[in-house]
Structure formats: structure tokens, C-alpha cells
Design an enzyme around this catalytic site. Structure first.
Site, PDB file in Angstrom:
ATOM      1  N   ARG A  60      -4.235  74.414  55.405  1.00 15.29           N
ATOM      2  CA  ARG A  60      -4.413  74.495  53.954  1.00 15.29           C
ATOM      3  C   ARG A  60      -3.224  73.804  53.299  1.00 15.29           C
ATOM      4  O   ARG A  60      -2.225  73.495  53.945  1.00 15.29           O
ATOM      5  CB  ARG A  60      -4.639  75.920  53.454  1.00 15.29           C
ATOM      6  CG  ARG A  60      -4.103  77.059  54.267  1.00 15.29           C
ATOM      7  CD  ARG A  60      -2.636  77.154  54.253  1.00 15.29           C
ATOM      8  NE  ARG A  60      -2.147  77.115  52.900  1.00 15.29           N
ATOM      9  CZ  ARG A  60      -0.963  76.660  52.570  1.00 15.29           C
ATOM     10  NH1 ARG A  60      -0.126  76.205  53.485  1.00 15.29           N
ATOM     11  NH2 ARG A  60      -0.553  76.648  51.314  1.00 15.29           N
ATOM     12  N   GLY A  61      -3.342  73.593  51.996  1.00 14.39           N
ATOM     13  CA  GLY A  61      -2.332  72.824  51.275  1.00 14.39           C
ATOM     14  C   GLY A  61      -2.870  71.417  51.115  1.00 14.39           C
ATOM     15  O   GLY A  61      -3.131  70.739  52.109  1.00 14.39           O
ATOM     16  N   ALA A  62      -3.025  70.974  49.865  1.00  7.78           N
ATOM     17  CA  ALA A  62      -3.719  69.720  49.602  1.00  7.78           C
ATOM     18  C   ALA A  62      -3.162  68.534  50.398  1.00  7.78           C
ATOM     19  O   ALA A  62      -3.920  67.836  51.083  1.00  7.78           O
ATOM     20  CB  ALA A  62      -3.723  69.432  48.104  1.00  7.78           C
ATOM     21  N   ARG A  77     -13.773  71.011  52.549  1.00  4.43           N
ATOM     22  CA  ARG A  77     -13.243  71.720  51.379  1.00  4.43           C
ATOM     23  C   ARG A  77     -13.555  70.875  50.140  1.00  4.43           C
ATOM     24  O   ARG A  77     -13.360  69.655  50.164  1.00  4.43           O
ATOM     25  CB  ARG A  77     -11.715  71.912  51.481  1.00  4.43           C
ATOM     26  CG  ARG A  77     -11.222  72.741  52.663  1.00  4.43           C
ATOM     27  CD  ARG A  77     -11.514  74.222  52.542  1.00  4.43           C
ATOM     28  NE  ARG A  77     -10.913  74.850  51.378  1.00  4.43           N
ATOM     29  CZ  ARG A  77      -9.663  75.331  51.341  1.00  4.43           C
ATOM     30  NH1 ARG A  77      -8.883  75.242  52.394  1.00  4.43           N
ATOM     31  NH2 ARG A  77      -9.221  75.910  50.245  1.00  4.43           N
ATOM     32  N   GLN A 111      -0.695  83.386  50.370  1.00  9.36           N
ATOM     33  CA  GLN A 111       0.160  82.284  50.831  1.00  9.36           C
ATOM     34  C   GLN A 111       1.595  82.422  50.324  1.00  9.36           C
ATOM     35  O   GLN A 111       2.535  81.995  50.990  1.00  9.36           O
ATOM     36  CB  GLN A 111      -0.418  80.933  50.388  1.00  9.36           C
ATOM     37  CG  GLN A 111      -1.715  80.554  51.062  1.00  9.36           C
ATOM     38  CD  GLN A 111      -2.938  80.981  50.256  1.00  9.36           C
ATOM     39  OE1 GLN A 111      -2.878  81.913  49.462  1.00  9.36           O
ATOM     40  NE2 GLN A 111      -4.057  80.321  50.466  1.00  9.36           N
ATOM     41  N   ASP A 154      -4.170  70.775  43.529  1.00  6.36           N
ATOM     42  CA  ASP A 154      -5.189  70.350  44.485  1.00  6.36           C
ATOM     43  C   ASP A 154      -5.920  69.094  44.024  1.00  6.36           C
ATOM     44  O   ASP A 154      -6.393  68.306  44.834  1.00  6.36           O
ATOM     45  CB  ASP A 154      -6.182  71.476  44.745  1.00  6.36           C
ATOM     46  CG  ASP A 154      -5.553  72.545  45.610  1.00  6.36           C
ATOM     47  OD1 ASP A 154      -4.934  73.470  45.048  1.00  6.36           O
ATOM     48  OD2 ASP A 154      -5.644  72.434  46.840  1.00  6.36           O
ATOM     49  N   ASN A 170      -5.788  74.002  40.780  1.00  8.10           N
ATOM     50  CA  ASN A 170      -4.830  74.539  41.746  1.00  8.10           C
ATOM     51  C   ASN A 170      -5.226  75.975  42.052  1.00  8.10           C
ATOM     52  O   ASN A 170      -6.182  76.517  41.491  1.00  8.10           O
ATOM     53  CB  ASN A 170      -3.392  74.435  41.200  1.00  8.10           C
ATOM     54  CG  ASN A 170      -2.340  74.680  42.280  1.00  8.10           C
ATOM     55  OD1 ASN A 170      -2.468  74.164  43.389  1.00  8.10           O
ATOM     56  ND2 ASN A 170      -1.335  75.481  41.980  1.00  8.10           N
ATOM     57  N   LYS A 171      -4.492  76.595  42.955  1.00  8.03           N
ATOM     58  CA  LYS A 171      -4.770  77.965  43.388  1.00  8.03           C
ATOM     59  C   LYS A 171      -5.057  78.915  42.224  1.00  8.03           C
ATOM     60  O   LYS A 171      -4.394  78.867  41.201  1.00  8.03           O
ATOM     61  CB  LYS A 171      -3.560  78.469  44.175  1.00  8.03           C
ATOM     62  CG  LYS A 171      -3.595  79.902  44.640  1.00  8.03           C
ATOM     63  CD  LYS A 171      -4.787  80.244  45.507  1.00  8.03           C
ATOM     64  CE  LYS A 171      -5.205  79.183  46.464  1.00  8.03           C
ATOM     65  NZ  LYS A 171      -4.245  78.862  47.491  1.00  8.03           N
TER      66      LYS A 171
END
Lengths: 292, 292
Positions: free
Chosen positions: B4-6, B41, B145, B186, B196-197
Site C-alpha cells: 500500500r502507499g501510492a 486498486r 497505518q 493518492d 487521499n486516505k
């Protein structure tokens, strides 16, 4: 944390006073025990309110342990029964504010698991259930009262609902066109500033930004005339492990700040839903405190 | 969610293309596999960006599987190495914005566990560590996270920090006099709206209310010139169990809404910290997209 919810804490403190009487041999001893009991939790005023109410009642009575214990038990039962009625009234007054198919956001737990009756904020939703509201429940970290308790209460009452993460409140407000936010309260200062579960100030700030009505539902025992503003309300910092244990990080060396409550300024509150009716915020002091 | 993490998703998609080549016998077959990979994703643009970059590179090359696999592996390594440099540049540019003893709020994970280098938002903090910042980390429900990854990264970098519940952000902003909020991204639309998150929009809304600068740190590969506004960014709804499993409610029949991302309007963002420098929001399209 076996008992939580401001009104329930008050009721249980009253019953707790029965035990204090049974284990005391003089009024002085009883007062000492009562003082100790009152230190159990700092933020919710109902704890002190119930203890004071009982001490005031018995301070001029001869100290006869057996009779006094019965006397206090009767008063505790009155407080308990009274809370049931307060919940009912809050629910009935508040339901006037709920339109058909209203979309509501709430936080923490404010129903029968937190009070002596149908609750505070929850009672308003409960008494509007024929209007088929839809409730978005914040899970309410760290202790998860929304996920663990409110979702259960809503299901039992057959009210449509959905659990969301606390951090999703802003996006849900915007995307789902929320009609109102309603919460309980742990203590309300003379000017209307309100202490409640951490996250309440977040909701109120966002509601203000999105022009969504923000209501606080609470019985008269939650108003504390001795406290001028929210800055004077003690905010409880709770143990580290309450944040990290429920998320599987028990034992990890992580610094945390676990503030259990926050203060919502009166300017962020549309109105208070009380057992005496709906009172616009900020409070006009005489209108609310003449019955406290 | 193993990866995970763009930016990391982009890098791994590039390496994933090596496997796609190895398992294909024609360009058409490879394109099909690449399309499948790109569906892993929806929100982070880096996934598509990396796949497109590789497809563009090889579309006119003769399909010789062995040579092509090596060719793609070299490009994946370039993307990986490039990301390391992008992180460094973001960190160096961003650190200009950090004052001595700055109090910072961040969300999710944006460090070396989410990128090919020192990170995006985390890199800015990392490259300011000699100024002794203090970082409040949102735990970042539902997947935690912040609690699980960012707290670890900060500790490893010996940067003072403290974990808070997402819902405490508002009260902490007010009480602790936060200097700035910084997050990753993201996907950033042409007008600067940023996905984003979940919780990022909450932070941005609150930061705006408290007049706290709100920065988004991201490499050029996160800007998506094909998307006019945030309304056009697909927002991923993730599985139910990601909310309830980590909090001990596995198997309970609870309705949830698990939106993994939210959209922050460009009007809420003070500036973008990119590998090309600090760009004020809302975006002036030519200034940012002439290098995309």
C-alpha cells in the site's frame, strides 16, 4: 469503565452511596467515603450531582446506619426512576426536530446502556423511529462505544443504521447530505460549552462548516451552574493502553495522548434538547438554570 | 493490502509488469494482463501511471519475451530509483516550510514503507528532523497505518511523536497550537482536488477552520491531468471486515460503510510539495502540468 455514560454514572453513584452508608459509623466518615467516590471520574458532572443530592438530603438526619441506608436506597431509586422519565421527556421533545427519513450522525453511546431509560441523544432517535431515520454511528475510538453499544441498541430498536470510522464523518456529512448531528453530554457549563466524548468537537466543527444543525441532548443534571465556561471543565486523560490494546498493539512501546473528552463551544451548538424542552444555544442563563 | 502507499503501488506495478511479460506470448496478451493488473486498486493513480509508462515504452518493440522482460525490469528499476530521488526532492523542498520545534499533524503512512525512498509527507518531516519537530500521528482507522507504520518510522528516525485517535485531531489542533498539517496523496486532479486516505478531508476542513496551513506532498506521478476535478476520482469502498475485524467484532452482524479515501477540495490545500518545488493551491494548470 464497567459503568459509563454520564446519567448512568449518576444513578450508580447514588446506589454506591448506600454502600458508603453501610460501611460508615458517622456522618464524617460517610462524607469522606463520598468524597472518594466522587473522584472515580472527573468529567461527567452527574457523579458529583448525585452524591451531593444525597448528602444534602441526609446532612440533617440522625446517623442511624440501618435506617439511613434504606433512606438513601429510596433516594437512589428515585434518581433512577427520575432518569427514566428525563430520558422519555428528552426523547419526546427532541423528536420534534427529526423529519421523515432524516439522516443523522451520532457518536458514542447514549441509549439504555448509558442511562436509566431510553437515553439522551438515543432517546430522541428512538422516539422518532416511526419517521424511519437513518443513523450513521461513529465507532468512537478509543473505547468503541459506538461500534460495541450503539449499533446493538439501534439494531434492537430496528432502526436503520451503519457504522463508520470517526475520520469518515466529514466526507459522510458532505456526500450523504446529513440532516443533523446529535450527541449526549458529560457536563455543560453555565455558558453552554459542553464536554463530551472525544470527537464531539470534531463533529461540531464540521457540522458548523457544513451548516448542519448540531444538537446536544442532556437532562438537567448534566448542567453545571458552578462552572462558568468549558475552559473550567476538567478533561480526563485516560490510560495509554485504552488506545493501543483494542487495535492489537498491546505491549508496543508507542507514545500516545488519550484525551477521553473534548469541549465543544456553545457557539457550535444549535440547541440543547433537555427534559424541560429545546433550548437554543448559547444559553440564556436564567432560562436554563432556574430549575437546576 | 500487502502493498500500500501510492508511490509503492506504482513501483510494484512496474515490477509486476515483468511477470506479465514473462507470462505473455504476444503484445495483445500482455496488454490484457496489464489491464487486469491496473484494476487491483482504483484510487491511487500511480498504479496506472506506471503500467502506462511501461506499455508506452514497449509498444513499438518486437515481442521477444526474454529480452522484453529484461527491458521492463530495467525500466521498473528506473522507476524505483527515480522514486527514491523524488522523495529526496520532496523532503528537501518541503523542509523549507518547517520551523524549529514545529508541531505537525499527519495521517496514514507516507514514509519508506509507502514509497521507494524517504517518503512524501514523511520525507518532509524526515528532512526537517534537525529542527526537532513534534509529530501527532492519527492512528488512521480502519487499517491503522498511522499506529502500525508511521509511529515505527518516526521512532526509527528518532523524531518525537505521539499517537492520537483520529477523532482527537480537532481538539489537538486547538489545544496544542499545531503549526501545520501534512499528508500524502493518492491522486491529484487537474484542479488540485486531492484523493487521499479517509480522514484527510476531515483534517483539511479543520485546518481551514483553525487557519492552520495544510500541505499535500506528492511526486509528479500522483498528478492526473486526465481527471478534471475531485468528483471524477473513483473512491474505493473496501470490505466490511476491515472496519470490524481489527476492533474485535469479527463475525458480528453490523452494517458498515468503509470508504477508504476521501476527496479534499483544492480550496482547502495551502500548497503542494512536489519534486519540482512548492506549488500554491489551487493549481495553475500550466505551472504544474507542463512536466506531467
Amino acid at each position: 469503565m464497567v459503568l459509563r455514560g454520564a446519567p448512568l454514572i449518576g444513578i450508580c453513584a447514588a446506589y454506591g452511596m448506600v454502600f458508603c452508608v453501610r460501611e460508615s459509623n458517622s456522618l464524617e466518615e460517610l462524607i469522606k467515603k463520598a468524597q472518594y467516590l466522587s473522584l472515580a471520574r472527573p468529567t461527567a458532572v452527574n457523579l458529583n450531582w448525585a452524591i451531593k443530592r444525597i448528602l444534602n438530603m441526609i446532612k440533617n438526619v440522625r446517623f442511624d446506619k440501618k435506617r439511613l441506608a434504606q433512606y438513601v436506597l429510596n433516594e437512589a431509586r428515585r434518581i433512577h426512576e427520575e432518569d427514566r422519565m428525563l430520558c422519555y421527556k428528552i426523547g419526546r421533545f427532541g423528536s420534534r426536530l427529526i423529519k421523515k427519513n432524516a439522516k443523522i450522525i451520532t457518536i458514542c453511546n447514549t441509549g439504555s446502556l448509558a442511562t436509566g431509560g431510553t437515553g439522551t441523544a438515543f432517546s430522541v432517535i428512538y422516539h422518532s423511529r416511526n419517521k424511519r431515520p437513518f443513523v450513521y454511528v461513529l465507532e468512537t475510538r478509543p473505547y468503541l462505544q459506538g461500534a460495541r453499544l450503539t449499533m446493538y441498541e439501534l439494531k434492537k430498536a430496528r432502526i436503520d443504521s451503519c457504522l463508520i470510522c470517526d475520520s469518515a464523518a466529514a466526507f459522510v456529512m458532505k456526500r450523504e447530505k446529513i440532516d443533523l448531528v446529535i450527541t449526549g453530554a458529560d457536563r455543560i457549563a453555565r455558558n453552554g460549552d459542553t464536554a463530551n466524548k472525544i470527537g464531539t468537537f470534531m463533529l461540531a466543527s464540521l457540522a458548523k462548516r457544513f451548516r448542519i444543525p448540531f444538537y446536544v441532548a442532556a437532562p438537567y443534571s448534566t448542567f453545571d451552574a458552578s462552572i462558568p465556561t468549558g475552559a473550567d471543565i476538567p478533561v480526563e486523560a485516560r490510560p495509554h493502553n485504552e488506545i493501543i490494546d483494542p487495535i492489537g498493539l498491546k505491549g508496543f512501546d508507542i507514545k500516545t495522548l488519550n484525551i477521553a473528552f473534548d469541549i465543544t463551544p456553545a457557539s457550535h451548538i444549535t440547541a440543547f434538547i433537555t427534559d424541560k424542552g429545546i433550548i437554543k444555544s448559547p444559553l440564556k442563563i436564567p432560562s436554563i438554570f432556574n430549575y437546576v
